[in-house]
Write a protein that holds these residues in place. Sequence first.
Motif, PDB file in Angstrom:
ATOM      1  N   ARG A  22      -0.777   3.806   7.027  1.00 47.37           N
ATOM      2  CA  ARG A  22      -1.142   3.302   8.362  1.00 47.37           C
ATOM      3  C   ARG A  22      -2.573   3.712   8.720  1.00 47.37           C
ATOM      4  O   ARG A  22      -3.340   2.903   9.215  1.00 47.37           O
ATOM      5  CB  ARG A  22      -0.154   3.834   9.403  1.00 47.37           C
ATOM      6  CG  ARG A  22      -0.496   3.370  10.809  1.00 47.37           C
ATOM      7  CD  ARG A  22       0.484   3.866  11.813  1.00 47.37           C
ATOM      8  NE  ARG A  22       1.780   3.249  11.502  1.00 47.37           N
ATOM      9  CZ  ARG A  22       2.914   3.635  12.011  1.00 47.37           C
ATOM     10  NH1 ARG A  22       2.973   4.638  12.848  1.00 47.37           N
ATOM     11  NH2 ARG A  22       4.029   3.023  11.702  1.00 47.37           N
ATOM     12  N   ARG A  23      -2.903   4.971   8.442  1.00 44.89           N
ATOM     13  CA  ARG A  23      -4.250   5.440   8.751  1.00 44.89           C
ATOM     14  C   ARG A  23      -5.278   4.720   7.872  1.00 44.89           C
ATOM     15  O   ARG A  23      -6.338   4.320   8.341  1.00 44.89           O
ATOM     16  CB  ARG A  23      -4.329   6.941   8.542  1.00 44.89           C
ATOM     17  CG  ARG A  23      -5.676   7.507   8.883  1.00 44.89           C
ATOM     18  CD  ARG A  23      -5.662   9.014   8.859  1.00 44.89           C
ATOM     19  NE  ARG A  23      -6.991   9.512   9.135  1.00 44.89           N
ATOM     20  CZ  ARG A  23      -7.464  10.621   8.628  1.00 44.89           C
ATOM     21  NH1 ARG A  23      -6.704  11.372   7.866  1.00 44.89           N
ATOM     22  NH2 ARG A  23      -8.679  10.988   8.901  1.00 44.89           N
ATOM     23  N   PHE A  25      -5.021   1.767   6.616  1.00 45.29           N
ATOM     24  CA  PHE A  25      -5.119   0.392   7.111  1.00 45.29           C
ATOM     25  C   PHE A  25      -6.061   0.310   8.307  1.00 45.29           C
ATOM     26  O   PHE A  25      -6.923  -0.565   8.363  1.00 45.29           O
ATOM     27  CB  PHE A  25      -3.727  -0.128   7.493  1.00 45.29           C
ATOM     28  CG  PHE A  25      -3.751  -1.449   8.196  1.00 45.29           C
ATOM     29  CD1 PHE A  25      -3.972  -2.621   7.495  1.00 45.29           C
ATOM     30  CD2 PHE A  25      -3.583  -1.520   9.573  1.00 45.29           C
ATOM     31  CE1 PHE A  25      -4.002  -3.841   8.136  1.00 45.29           C
ATOM     32  CE2 PHE A  25      -3.613  -2.732  10.232  1.00 45.29           C
ATOM     33  CZ  PHE A  25      -3.822  -3.898   9.511  1.00 45.29           C
ATOM     34  N   TRP A  26      -5.915   1.208   9.279  1.00 42.56           N
ATOM     35  CA  TRP A  26      -6.761   1.151  10.476  1.00 42.56           C
ATOM     36  C   TRP A  26      -8.208   1.511  10.160  1.00 42.56           C
ATOM     37  O   TRP A  26      -9.136   0.952  10.759  1.00 42.56           O
ATOM     38  CB  TRP A  26      -6.196   2.016  11.584  1.00 42.56           C
ATOM     39  CG  TRP A  26      -4.969   1.393  12.186  1.00 42.56           C
ATOM     40  CD1 TRP A  26      -3.696   1.861  12.133  1.00 42.56           C
ATOM     41  CD2 TRP A  26      -4.913   0.135  12.883  1.00 42.56           C
ATOM     42  NE1 TRP A  26      -2.847   0.979  12.764  1.00 42.56           N
ATOM     43  CE2 TRP A  26      -3.570  -0.088  13.237  1.00 42.56           C
ATOM     44  CE3 TRP A  26      -5.855  -0.827  13.246  1.00 42.56           C
ATOM     45  CZ2 TRP A  26      -3.143  -1.211  13.924  1.00 42.56           C
ATOM     46  CZ3 TRP A  26      -5.438  -1.939  13.938  1.00 42.56           C
ATOM     47  CH2 TRP A  26      -4.113  -2.140  14.269  1.00 42.56           C
ATOM     48  N   ILE A  27      -8.419   2.414   9.229  1.00 43.91           N
ATOM     49  CA  ILE A  27      -9.784   2.709   8.790  1.00 43.91           C
ATOM     50  C   ILE A  27     -10.400   1.468   8.156  1.00 43.91           C
ATOM     51  O   ILE A  27     -11.547   1.107   8.441  1.00 43.91           O
ATOM     52  CB  ILE A  27      -9.787   3.898   7.801  1.00 43.91           C
ATOM     53  CG1 ILE A  27      -9.472   5.186   8.532  1.00 43.91           C
ATOM     54  CG2 ILE A  27     -11.113   4.000   7.070  1.00 43.91           C
ATOM     55  CD1 ILE A  27      -9.266   6.381   7.607  1.00 43.91           C
ATOM     56  N   TYR A  28      -9.631   0.804   7.328  1.00 36.45           N
ATOM     57  CA  TYR A  28     -10.105  -0.406   6.646  1.00 36.45           C
ATOM     58  C   TYR A  28     -10.421  -1.515   7.646  1.00 36.45           C
ATOM     59  O   TYR A  28     -11.447  -2.180   7.544  1.00 36.45           O
ATOM     60  CB  TYR A  28      -9.034  -0.853   5.648  1.00 36.45           C
ATOM     61  CG  TYR A  28      -9.544  -1.730   4.549  1.00 36.45           C
ATOM     62  CD1 TYR A  28     -10.275  -1.202   3.504  1.00 36.45           C
ATOM     63  CD2 TYR A  28      -9.284  -3.093   4.541  1.00 36.45           C
ATOM     64  CE1 TYR A  28     -10.727  -1.999   2.472  1.00 36.45           C
ATOM     65  CE2 TYR A  28      -9.742  -3.900   3.525  1.00 36.45           C
ATOM     66  CZ  TYR A  28     -10.462  -3.340   2.492  1.00 36.45           C
ATOM     67  OH  TYR A  28     -10.915  -4.131   1.492  1.00 36.45           O
ATOM     68  N   VAL A  29      -9.560  -1.708   8.639  1.00 35.40           N
ATOM     69  CA  VAL A  29      -9.801  -2.737   9.670  1.00 35.40           C
ATOM     70  C   VAL A  29     -11.054  -2.396  10.472  1.00 35.40           C
ATOM     71  O   VAL A  29     -11.881  -3.270  10.760  1.00 35.40           O
ATOM     72  CB  VAL A  29      -8.571  -2.889  10.586  1.00 35.40           C
ATOM     73  CG1 VAL A  29      -8.891  -3.708  11.815  1.00 35.40           C
ATOM     74  CG2 VAL A  29      -7.416  -3.518   9.820  1.00 35.40           C
ATOM     75  N   GLY A  30     -11.208  -1.133  10.832  1.00 34.11           N
ATOM     76  CA  GLY A  30     -12.406  -0.721  11.567  1.00 34.11           C
ATOM     77  C   GLY A  30     -13.678  -0.960  10.769  1.00 34.11           C
ATOM     78  O   GLY A  30     -14.684  -1.438  11.298  1.00 34.11           O
TER      79      GLY A  30
END
Length: 125
Positions: free
Chosen positions: A7-8, A10-15
């Motif tokens: 999850r972390r 994924f959010w790093i990648y999206v950011g």
Amino acid sequence: AMDMPIRRAFWIYVGIMLIIGLLLSVFAMCLSQLTRNSIAVIAIMMGLWLISMLTLPYSWRLISQASSYLPVTFLGSWVFSDYRTIHLFGHLFPILQAAPVIYLVLSVLMGWVTKRSYGKYQVTK
């Protein structure tokens, strides 16, 4: 690999994707304003995209590391396993932490250059 939940990651990648989108948009605006030629902007951006397809060996440390910071090549699963560091302000940062900050700083600088260029162009017309 880095020890983090999916999850972390994924959010790093999206950011990072959003920051890269901002950088490429500001880069296109800056090139467009400076060259005042849409074909030149397309050619430069396509040239950078083609350069990003080259896979350079790790033995060419500086060139290989610089090419891994190109926005198009940065978005890969290997970014979570690249442990090469960059020295900034007396600290060592991995590529995953340094690149988004560098991209934001470049976006602000290119935005400022674009604004100045646009202001001068509009005044002279």
